[in-house]
Each structure stands twice: as C-alpha cells, then as structure tokens.
Design a protein around this motif. Structure first.
Motif, PDB file in Angstrom:
ATOM      1  N   LEU A 195       0.840  -1.200   0.000  1.00 44.31           N
ATOM      2  CA  LEU A 195       0.000   0.000   0.000  1.00 44.31           C
ATOM      3  C   LEU A 195       0.872   1.245   0.000  1.00 44.31           C
ATOM      4  CD1 LEU A 195      -2.604  -0.994   2.772  1.00 44.31           C
ATOM      5  CD2 LEU A 195      -2.937  -1.093   0.292  1.00 44.31           C
ATOM      6  N   THR A 196       0.373   2.312  -0.622  1.00 44.54           N
ATOM      7  CA  THR A 196       1.093   3.585  -0.535  1.00 44.54           C
ATOM      8  C   THR A 196       0.717   4.254   0.792  1.00 44.54           C
ATOM      9  OG1 THR A 196      -0.709   4.829  -1.543  1.00 44.54           O
ATOM     10  CG2 THR A 196       0.957   3.932  -3.045  1.00 44.54           C
ATOM     11  N   ILE A 197       1.502   5.258   1.154  1.00 48.20           N
ATOM     12  CA  ILE A 197       1.213   6.028   2.371  1.00 48.20           C
ATOM     13  C   ILE A 197      -0.216   6.573   2.303  1.00 48.20           C
ATOM     14  CG2 ILE A 197       1.815   8.204   3.556  1.00 48.20           C
ATOM     15  CD1 ILE A 197       3.899   6.050   4.098  1.00 48.20           C
ATOM     16  N   GLU A 198      -0.584   7.117   1.129  1.00 49.19           N
ATOM     17  CA  GLU A 198      -1.921   7.717   0.976  1.00 49.19           C
ATOM     18  C   GLU A 198      -3.005   6.674   1.184  1.00 49.19           C
ATOM     19  OE1 GLU A 198       0.597   8.188  -1.194  1.00 49.19           O
ATOM     20  OE2 GLU A 198       1.047  10.204  -0.448  1.00 49.19           O
ATOM     21  N   GLU A 199      -2.764   5.460   0.646  1.00 51.45           N
ATOM     22  CA  GLU A 199      -3.782   4.402   0.796  1.00 51.45           C
ATOM     23  C   GLU A 199      -3.971   4.015   2.264  1.00 51.45           C
ATOM     24  OE1 GLU A 199      -3.485   2.119  -3.541  1.00 51.45           O
ATOM     25  OE2 GLU A 199      -1.965   1.700  -2.016  1.00 51.45           O
ATOM     26  N   VAL A 200      -2.864   3.936   2.986  1.00 49.90           N
ATOM     27  CA  VAL A 200      -2.963   3.587   4.419  1.00 49.90           C
ATOM     28  C   VAL A 200      -3.715   4.699   5.163  1.00 49.90           C
ATOM     29  CG1 VAL A 200      -1.698   3.007   6.522  1.00 49.90           C
ATOM     30  CG2 VAL A 200      -0.813   2.257   4.318  1.00 49.90           C
TER      31      VAL A 200
END
Ligand code: DC
Length: 210
Positions: A195-200
């Motif tokens: 996951l990307t930071i934004e997704e988390v």
C-alpha cells in the motif's frame, strides 16, 4: 482524543501519523523519538551501555520536552540527530530497560493531558494508552520495511545490512519484558507492504469517526 498506532520499524508509522495529525489538526507524538533521544544522549555522554543503574541515573537527570513535534533534550532540539546508524543500532537495547520505559511513558501521558494526539510506537495501543479512542497496528514484510528505510537515505548501510538491522531490532522489540510489540486485540490490523502512504491514510481516516 488519542489515536494510537503501533507496529515494527519501516511500516510508515511516523509518516502516516504525521499526515493524520495534520489532517485532523492535532499533535503528532513520536514516542520512538524519546528512546532515540535518550540513546543519543547516553552515547554522547559516553555512558557504559551495559550499566543499567548508570543509564537510569543519567536518564533521570535529563530534561525531556516535546515542543512543536520535536524532541528537546536539556534545551537542545535533537530531532535531526535521531536517525543515525549508531542511534539505530542501540535504541532497541536501551528501550528494553523497564524503569526507563516508565520514565518515557510518564512523559507521554503528561503531554496528552492537555492535547489531542496521534501517537505512534510499539506499546502505545497496549501499555501507554490502552484506552485510546482509535487503535491501529501497521505491519509490513521485512523486504518492504528495509526498502523503505533504504529509500529514506539516512543510512550508510546496504539494503541487506538494513534488512538485518531491522530484523534484529524487531526481534528485540517483540521480546521485551515490558512494552513488547504485540497486536492489541482491539486494534485495526493493516498490512502496508503493498500500500502507498496515501492508501494507508485513507483506510485509517475511514475508520475514525470524530
Ligand atoms: O519507532 P522508532 O524506530 O523511532 O523507535 C526507536 C526504538 O525505540 C525502537 O527500537 C523501538 C523503541 N520503541 C519502543 O520500545 N517503544 C515505543 N513506544 C517506541 C519505540
């Protein structure tokens, strides 16, 4: 309000906690910076790291403050010095000293008396703030953990060496007498490997109802 986040090294906890705190307009509280700051001060003062009594006496004499999301030790902002290889190598060992953990926990609780925070670390959801309103456990594969640290660019080690350092550190963190890294029963578990930071951040924000 307290949002508590735990997990091993290199799972994006700090970055994510910082973004969340900004979005929610509350304070980012990085508990690891206290263990790192104490480790740095011990190293700078040449304290024997095998002498627990000496370490505790020294730590007790330190003035630890958390101002504008920076750790201040004896009046000096040490934030930029906390992620060196030498601090990385000793912080887990220093943070295993139980009475030293009590000093840090007291400080963290004092700070949150007057502030809403996103606090991240290893024992925040379980020991420091077991009654936090929202709890999350961020995890990642060892490969993902090491790659993230490598890309941060604050280490002189190779990717393989970083992997081994993280493995050792997580092992110490998971096997501490007190405050060991465990998944709280009531924490939301998120594997961040792919996951990307934004997704988390999105997953977490969607779970928070204020
Ligand atoms: O999150 P970090 O990598 O900056 O943490 C530095 C060290 O401190 C790491 O070995 C784990 C330890 N730590 C801890 O024992 N308990 C916490 N609440 C936070 C960090």
């Amino acid at each position: 309000m307290i949002i508590a986040i735990d997990g091993p090294a290199g799972t994006g906890k700090s970055t994510i906690a910082k973004i969340l705190a900004q979005r929610l307009n509350i304070v980012f509280l990085n508990s690891g910076s206290f263990y790192r700051g104490i480790t740095l001060s011990l190293l700078e003062a040449n304290i024997d790291l095998s002498d627990e009594d000496g370490i505790l006496q020294f730590t007790d004499s330190l003035k630890l403050e958390y101002i504008n999301e920076h750790l201040i030790v004896n009046g000096v902002d040490v934030n930029h010095l906390l992620h060196s290889d030498i601090v990385d190598a000793h912080a887990a060992q220093i943070s295993s000293i139980v009475p030293l953990r009590h000093i840090v926990n007291k400080k963290l609780r004092e700070i949150t008396k007057s502030l809403s925070v996103v606090c991240e670390g290893r024992d925040i959801t379980t020991v420091v703030f077991p009654n936090a309103e929202f709890k999350f456990y961020l995890d990642a594969s060892l490969e993902a953990q090491a790659e993230r640290r490598f890309k941060q660019g604050c280490s002189n080690l190779s990717l393989e060496e970083i992997k081994e350092t993280i493995r050792k550190r997580d092992e110490i963190d998971k096997n501490k007498k007190e405050g060991s890294l465990v998944i709280a029963k009531d924490a939301v578990y998120i594997d961040t490997s792919d996951l990307t930071i934004e997704e988390v951040c999105e997953i977490i924000v969607n779970k928070i109802h204020i």
